[in-house]
Scaffold this active site. Sequence first.
Site, PDB file in Angstrom:
ATOM      1  N   SER A 127     -10.341 -23.234  -6.360  1.00 32.97           N
ATOM      2  CA  SER A 127      -9.197 -22.483  -6.826  1.00 32.97           C
ATOM      3  C   SER A 127      -7.828 -23.200  -6.842  1.00 32.97           C
ATOM      4  O   SER A 127      -7.831 -24.356  -6.178  1.00 32.97           O
ATOM      5  CB  SER A 127      -8.873 -21.286  -5.672  1.00 32.97           C
ATOM      6  OG  SER A 127      -9.888 -20.497  -5.562  1.00 32.97           O
TER       7      SER A 127
HETATM    8  N1  SAH Z   1     -13.222 -21.234  -1.926  1.00 27.23           N
HETATM    9  C1  SAH Z   1     -13.890 -21.965  -2.750  1.00 27.23           C
HETATM   10  C2  SAH Z   1     -13.828 -21.677  -4.191  1.00 27.23           C
HETATM   11  C3  SAH Z   1     -14.791 -20.566  -4.185  1.00 27.23           C
HETATM   12  S1  SAH Z   1     -15.627 -20.217  -5.919  1.00 27.23           S
HETATM   13  C4  SAH Z   1     -13.340 -23.547  -2.596  1.00 27.23           C
HETATM   14  O1  SAH Z   1     -12.226 -23.696  -1.788  1.00 27.23           O
HETATM   15  O2  SAH Z   1     -13.788 -24.386  -3.433  1.00 27.23           O
HETATM   16  C5  SAH Z   1     -16.599 -18.814  -5.396  1.00 27.23           C
HETATM   17  C6  SAH Z   1     -17.864 -19.191  -4.672  1.00 27.23           C
HETATM   18  O3  SAH Z   1     -18.219 -18.160  -4.040  1.00 27.23           O
HETATM   19  C7  SAH Z   1     -18.870 -19.925  -5.592  1.00 27.23           C
HETATM   20  O4  SAH Z   1     -18.980 -21.102  -4.975  1.00 27.23           O
HETATM   21  C8  SAH Z   1     -19.910 -18.960  -5.587  1.00 27.23           C
HETATM   22  O5  SAH Z   1     -21.185 -19.475  -5.652  1.00 27.23           O
HETATM   23  C9  SAH Z   1     -19.640 -18.122  -4.038  1.00 27.23           C
HETATM   24  N2  SAH Z   1     -20.210 -16.845  -4.150  1.00 27.23           N
HETATM   25  C10 SAH Z   1     -20.401 -15.986  -5.091  1.00 27.23           C
HETATM   26  N3  SAH Z   1     -21.245 -14.848  -4.507  1.00 27.23           N
HETATM   27  C11 SAH Z   1     -21.272 -15.088  -3.268  1.00 27.23           C
HETATM   28  C12 SAH Z   1     -22.040 -14.697  -2.217  1.00 27.23           C
HETATM   29  N4  SAH Z   1     -22.456 -13.283  -2.316  1.00 27.23           N
HETATM   30  N5  SAH Z   1     -22.032 -15.060  -1.022  1.00 27.23           N
HETATM   31  C13 SAH Z   1     -21.867 -16.287  -0.880  1.00 27.23           C
HETATM   32  N6  SAH Z   1     -20.999 -17.177  -1.718  1.00 27.23           N
HETATM   33  C14 SAH Z   1     -20.857 -16.476  -2.979  1.00 27.23           C
END
Ligand code: SAH
Length: 214
Positions: free
Chosen positions: A63
Site C-alpha cells: 500500500s
Molecule cells: N499489507 C501488505 C499489503 C497487502 S496487499 C503490505 O504491507 O505489503 C493484500 C494481501 O492480502 C496480498 O498479499 C494478498 O495475497 C493477501 N490476501 C488476500 N486474501 C487473503 C486471505 N484470505 N488471507 C490472507 N491473505 C490474503
Amino acid sequence: MDDRFLLIRQLMVDEQLRPRGIKQLNVLEAMLEVPRHAFVPKDELEWAYKDAPLPIGCGQTISQPYIVALMTELLQIESCDRVLEVGTGSGYQAAILGQLADKVHTVEIIPELYQRAKEALNGLGYKNIHIHLSDGSLGWVDGAPYDGILVAACAPSVPACLFDQLADGGKLVIPVGSKGYQQLEVWERQNEQLFRTINIAVSFVPLRGKFGWR
Ligand code: SAH
C-alpha cells in the site's frame, strides 16, 4: 541499520503524511524508522518511498505509505496491544504494527509472499511479529482476542469471525465495497455492541478465501 534512506523517509513523513493529517507521534516515528525499501522487490527499489502503491509480485501490491499510516493511526495502538493483520503481502504494514504493539499476528494466503515477508521480517529482527500461511478471512483464532484488526485487502462485507476475535474496546479497520472501489470502515466493539464509522474511499486488492471474493 543501513540509513542511506533515512533522509528520503524523513521527506516521506514530512511531505506525504503530516500534510494529510497523520499526527500520532508513535505512528510518525514508526514510519520514520521502518526501512520500507527492505520490503519492495529489487527492481522497485528506487520507487520504495514514492507516494503510491507498488507491485510486489503475484498480482499484489504494497500500500501507499499514507494508507499504511492512516490505517495504523485509526487503530490507535497502545504498546500493550495484540494486533491482527489480514494480508501480510510484503510484510511492511506488519513491521509498522510491530513497532507499536506488543504482539502482531499477520496472515498471508499466497505461499510465495508469505515466504518473502517472513525473510524480510526475520532479517530485520522482529521478534513480536508472528506470520502465518493461512486463510485470513477466518482471522487467526489462536491469537485472539485482538485490540486491533487491520484487513489489507477489500471484502464484500466484514467477515463475522473478525468481529468475534475483536476484544472489548478493540478496533477493526477494513476496506469494504466492490472490487474496484471501497470505503475504509472503522468498527469499534464496546460492551458487545459494534459501532461503525466510515473514513475515506480507497482501492485495495480483493480479499480471497472463505469469506472473501469467490
Ligand atoms: N499489507 C501488505 C499489503 C497487502 S496487499 C503490505 O504491507 O505489503 C493484500 C494481501 O492480502 C496480498 O498479499 C494478498 O495475497 C493477501 N490476501 C488476500 N486474501 C487473503 C486471505 N484470505 N488471507 C490472507 N491473505 C490474503
